[in-house]
Scaffold this active site. Structure first.
Site, mmCIF file in Angstrom:
data_model
loop_
_atom_site.group_PDB
_atom_site.id
_atom_site.type_symbol
_atom_site.label_atom_id
_atom_site.label_comp_id
_atom_site.label_asym_id
_atom_site.label_seq_id
_atom_site.Cartn_x
_atom_site.Cartn_y
_atom_site.Cartn_z
ATOM 1 N NE ARG A 106 -3.114 -0.146 3.176
ATOM 2 C CZ ARG A 106 -3.389 0.027 4.475
ATOM 3 N NH1 ARG A 106 -3.082 -0.938 5.346
ATOM 4 N NH2 ARG A 106 -3.948 1.127 4.908
ATOM 5 C CE LYS A 138 -3.016 -3.174 12.888
ATOM 6 N NZ LYS A 138 -4.035 -2.540 12.043
ATOM 7 C CG ASP A 139 -4.457 -4.558 7.840
ATOM 8 O OD1 ASP A 139 -5.148 -4.349 8.857
ATOM 9 O OD2 ASP A 139 -3.687 -3.707 7.353
ATOM 10 C CG LEU A 169 -16.706 -2.810 15.455
ATOM 11 C CD1 LEU A 169 -17.571 -3.875 14.781
ATOM 12 C CD2 LEU A 169 -17.569 -1.678 15.979
ATOM 13 N NE ARG A 170 -8.310 -5.344 18.547
ATOM 14 C CZ ARG A 170 -7.536 -4.375 19.027
ATOM 15 N NH1 ARG A 170 -7.353 -4.238 20.335
ATOM 16 N NH2 ARG A 170 -6.931 -3.534 18.208
ATOM 17 N NE ARG A 171 -6.722 -0.344 18.478
ATOM 18 C CZ ARG A 171 -6.047 0.019 17.397
ATOM 19 N NH1 ARG A 171 -6.597 0.853 16.508
ATOM 20 N NH2 ARG A 171 -4.832 -0.445 17.181
ATOM 21 N NE ARG A 208 -11.161 3.313 7.785
ATOM 22 C CZ ARG A 208 -11.639 3.093 6.558
ATOM 23 N NH1 ARG A 208 -12.941 3.165 6.335
ATOM 24 N NH2 ARG A 208 -10.824 2.787 5.565
ATOM 25 N N GLY A 209 -8.369 6.728 8.423
ATOM 26 C CA GLY A 209 -7.274 7.486 7.837
ATOM 27 C C GLY A 209 -5.930 6.972 8.308
ATOM 28 C CG ASN A 210 -2.366 8.846 6.741
ATOM 29 O OD1 ASN A 210 -2.325 9.655 7.669
ATOM 30 N ND2 ASN A 210 -2.272 9.223 5.474
ATOM 31 C CB THR A 269 -5.071 11.426 8.506
ATOM 32 O OG1 THR A 269 -4.437 11.625 7.243
ATOM 33 C CG2 THR A 269 -6.479 11.995 8.462
ATOM 34 N NE ARG A 270 -6.500 5.893 11.753
ATOM 35 C CZ ARG A 270 -6.859 4.637 11.942
ATOM 36 N NH1 ARG A 270 -7.008 4.181 13.165
ATOM 37 N NH2 ARG A 270 -7.063 3.827 10.920
ATOM 38 C CB CYS A 311 -10.248 -7.740 9.671
ATOM 39 S SG CYS A 311 -8.961 -8.852 9.091
#
Length: 308
Positions: free
Chosen positions: A9, A81-82, A128-130, A147-149, A152-153, A240
């Site tokens: 990516r 994890k993805d 959702l896990r967090r 969301r976002g990289n 960005t977050r 996931c």
């Protein structure tokens, strides 16, 4: 000899991971030419909706896998994890690198700790896990999708959109942002995503040409641990997008400890399991932990989430 082409990516973290793999390969095989093939994925483009509603983290893999099928890349580099617990037909995990810090990170410059966040504080995370674990510990918090990289977050946090956000420690550390970690949310009290902190190299089934070159990347201990975690996830038919957490660690005496949870982000209900057994059969431990969670009602809980 043709170069080994690594699909990745385009995000800063994904490029770091692919470059890390390339550097390790060049160190082990100075004669090997390695090239990166950066690609944009649907998971990177669809940032206006929660990941669970648009197909889950498998969206981060599709374009990379297609590049392998098209002959534009030889292998792909992923955050483990993805990678769905049930492999996409035609592909296989060729190597799993040594795991980095598997913990989650609370980033909150003003407050610094989950316990110190004010009542009703806005916390950003799309996991959702967090969210389930946050809800269990602090039901008063306002949990908001984010969301976002990574940059960005962090920018949205720094702009005041949130009082805190949750990220993976490994991602921050890999981008030299470890100083932004205000609190490590670490196992076994807080469970990470399945395979979190590990990098995987994926190849095509039947394509053994590059396997001898990739062997230097593989870490057997990490592979054992994540095998237990991924088996737990797969046994519960998890992917996931569902709130399943797991963490396995070797005990140094031939044994393996596996911790698992299934949660509900809406209610904060969390089911937990802990099992111990021989490290030589991590999949058996994964199935055992999944059975324990099933006995507590995990399948009913997960089924209920799907009906919301």
């Amino acid at each position: 000899m043709s170069p080994l082409r690594l699909a990745t990516r385009r995000s800063a973290l994904a490029l770091w991971q692919a470059q890390h793999v390339a550097d390790l390969l060049r160190q082990a095989h100075p004669e090997l030419e390695v090239e990166l093939v950066p690609l944009s994925t649907r998971g990177d483009e669809l940032l206006d909706r929660p990941l669970a509603s648009v197909g889950g983290k498998g969206l981060f893999l599709k374009e990379l896998q297609q590049a392998m099928l098209d002959g534009r890349a030889d292998v792909a580099v992923h955050s483990l994890k993805d990678v769905p617990a049930v492999p996409e037909p035609g592909f296989t995990l060729a190597a799993i690198l040594p795991r980095a810090d598997a913990a989650d990170a609370l980033v909150s410059p003003a407050w610094g700790h989950l316990d110190r966040l004010p009542e009703g504080a806005r916390v950003g995370t799309s996991s959702l896990r967090r969210q389930a674990q946050l809800r269990a510990l602090r039901p008063d918090l306002e949990l908001v999708d984010l969301r976002g990289n990574i940059n960005t977050r962090l920018a949205r946090l720094d702009a005041g959109d949130y009082q805190a956000i949750l990220l993976a420690c490994a991602g921050l550390q890999r981008l030299d942002l470890g100083a932004r970690i205000d609190q490590r949310l670490a196992p076994p009290q807080w469970l990470p995503g399945v395979g979190q902190g590990a990098i995987a190299v994926e190849g095509r089934d039947g394509d053994s040409h590059w396997q001898p070159w990739l062997a230097c990347l593989h870490d057997a201990d990490t592979a054992t641990c994540v095998s237990a975690e991924r088996t737990l996830n797969r046994t519960l038919a998890g992917d996931c997008t569902v709130p399943i957490g797991a963490f396995a660690q070797l005990d140094g005496n031939g044994g393996l400890d596996l911790y698992g949870l299934v949660g509900d982000a809406a209610s904060g209900r969390v089911l937990r399991a802990q099992v111990h057994g021989p490290a030589e059969d991590p999949q058996a431990l994964g199935r055992q932990a999944a059975q324990d969670l099933r006995a507590q009602g995990a399948e009913e809980l997960l089924a209920g989430l799907g009906n919301r």
